[in-house]
Write an enzyme that holds these catalytic residues in place. Structure first.
Site, PDB file in Angstrom:
ATOM      1  N   LYS A   1       0.835  -1.194   0.000  1.00 33.32           N
ATOM      2  CA  LYS A   1       0.000   0.000   0.000  1.00 33.32           C
ATOM      3  C   LYS A   1       0.869   1.243   0.000  1.00 33.32           C
ATOM      4  O   LYS A   1       1.871   1.326   0.727  1.00 33.32           O
ATOM      5  CB  LYS A   1      -0.898  -0.020   1.238  1.00 33.32           C
ATOM      6  CG  LYS A   1      -1.904   1.127   1.331  1.00 33.32           C
ATOM      7  CD  LYS A   1      -2.771   0.938   2.571  1.00 33.32           C
ATOM      8  CE  LYS A   1      -3.851   2.004   2.692  1.00 33.32           C
ATOM      9  NZ  LYS A   1      -4.744   1.747   3.854  1.00 33.32           N
TER      10      LYS A   1
ATOM     11  N   SER B   1      -9.400   1.803   2.847  1.00 33.22           N
ATOM     12  CA  SER B   1      -8.494   2.550   2.004  1.00 33.22           C
ATOM     13  C   SER B   1      -7.418   1.687   1.363  1.00 33.22           C
ATOM     14  O   SER B   1      -6.635   2.163   0.530  1.00 33.22           O
ATOM     15  CB  SER B   1      -7.834   3.652   2.836  1.00 33.22           C
ATOM     16  OG  SER B   1      -7.044   3.078   3.876  1.00 33.22           O
TER      17      SER B   1
ATOM     18  N   SER C   1      -9.923  -0.777   7.103  1.00 33.61           N
ATOM     19  CA  SER C   1      -9.434  -0.690   5.729  1.00 33.61           C
ATOM     20  C   SER C   1      -8.726  -1.918   5.208  1.00 33.61           C
ATOM     21  O   SER C   1      -8.292  -1.946   4.063  1.00 33.61           O
ATOM     22  CB  SER C   1      -8.512   0.530   5.585  1.00 33.61           C
ATOM     23  OG  SER C   1      -9.277   1.716   5.687  1.00 33.61           O
TER      24      SER C   1
END
Length: 389
Positions: free
Chosen positions: A33, A110, A134
């Protein structure tokens, strides 16, 4: 971006980084990420202004380095919602990663790009962050195994924060066995407590509704059989709708503390939702944050009492299947609120939670979650593998 039909990776983000020649993860490719620093690669945190105003990192985040040292190979950095403050996975600047398991629907945020990359088989596993859900929510939406570990169990050094008292490193895999293998690399050595008492969170299932409950019933029955029955409990006697604003208030206070000075100096362009949340955080009354901190201590005690040292709480990972892409702002906000009501207990209490792809509803994935006592991460991963692999 070329060779990224999933739109899972950041622009020019398919830079590979080799790991050790041997190790428990040798031969596996993973995605990172775009909140984690990798030496020599920019960290964009989902926002072009953040990318523009921050230097390229010189060091790699310890969590990423552990995976490299174990033989894993970075396949690239993945899209995130802006500064990780969303649960939708729709980035106003870079677009929305695909949900290969529910076409036409959002992947969840996210850690949207990481979930998309794993679900679409671009990588073997991926790491993300979980502050308010997330990893757990995208895992449910994309039909993956995913874990939010015990708060603080995996170091977050070398990453962009959102709300440090909630932020955790999480990871996704298509198979429970691989989720557990990654855990063996990144989690600290610890004893694996036996979990014997199964407790079904009635109020969390009530938020999700009868259709979700029915879809998850076969998986619940497997757990009941394994544990010799289950007790129904209420997590929040005052209502989960009272726990959610405790989380949201503390998250907003910490997010502004982390990024308020940069926002004031840079005046970045944020997309809808993220912009509104930061604007509200800027004017948050400190007294509300102090009251929320006191309330969190009570919630933590409540969750600890329910679990004891050998309890296991079962609840839906999400209030439903992934919403359609392009849904109205009001619809997205409503679903976000329902999701946070289910997701906030583990975060408020700092507990580990594993999401399992337990069912399908209307052809789309739906997750079931296991919450255990602090430090029971390895046991949760073992239960997921033993029962649902």
């Amino acid at each position: 971006m070329p060779n990224d039909p999933l739109n899972a990776f950041v622009p020019d983000g398919r830079t590979e980084v080799a790991g050790a020649a041997s190790g428990p993860l040798a031969g596996l490719r993973f995605a990172v990420k775009d909140l984690f620093h990798i030496a020599g690669l920019p960290t964009g945190a989902g926002n072009p202004d953040w990318l523009r105003t921050h230097e390229v990192p010189r060091e790699t985040a310890p969590a990423v380095q552990r995976l490299l040292d174990a033989g894993g190979r970075v396949a690239g950095k993945t899209l995130t919602d802006e500064l990780a403050w969303s649960l939708a996975g729709e980035n106003a600047h870079y677009g929305t990663p695909e949900n290969p398991q529910a076409p036409g629907r959002i992947p969840g945020g996210s850690s949207s790009g990481s979930a998309s990359a794993v679900a679409g088989r671009a990588v073997d596993f991926a790491i993300g962050t979980d502050t308010g859900g997330s990893v757990r929510l995208p895992a449910s939406y994309c039909g993956l195994y995913g874990i939010r570990p015990t708060h603080g169990a995996v170091p977050l050094d070398g990453s962009v924060p959102l709300a440090p008292s909630f932020d955790t490193v999480g990871w996704f895999a298509r198979e429970a066995a691989l989720l557990r293998r990654v855990g063996a690399v990144v989690l600290p050595p610890a004893s694996a407590p036996a979990l014997r008492r199964l407790r079904v969170a009635e109020d969390a299932f009530a938020v999700a509704g009868e259709t979700v409950r029915a879809a998850l019933t076969p998986a619940l029955e497997r757990l009941r059989e394994r544990f010799g029955g289950a007790e129904t409990v209420t997590l929040a006697p005052e209502g989960l709708d009272r726990w959610r604003p405790v989380f949201q208030t503390l998250q907003a206070a910490e997010a502004w503390a982390a990024h308020g000075a940069w926002i004031a100096a840079t005046k970045p362009t944020f997309g809808p939702g993220v912009r509104d949340r930061f604007a509200a955080a800027a004017t948050l009354d400190p007294a509300l944050a102090r009251a929320a901190a006191e309330a969190r201590e009570g919630i933590r005690r409540r969750m600890d009492a329910l679990l004891g040292t050998d309890g296991l709480i079962i609840l839906p990972s999400a209030p439903g299947i992934a919403p359609l892409r392009g849904s109205s702002g009001a619809a997205v906000d409503a679903e976000r609120g329902r999701a946070l009501a289910i997701l906030c207990p583990a975060g408020l209490a700092g507990l580990p939670q594993v999401s399992i792809p337990a069912a399908r509803l209307q052809g789309c994935p739906l997750g079931l979650s296991l919450i255990g006592p602090r430090g029971s991460d390895s046991t949760l991963l073992a239960i997921a593998e033993d029962l649902f692999a």
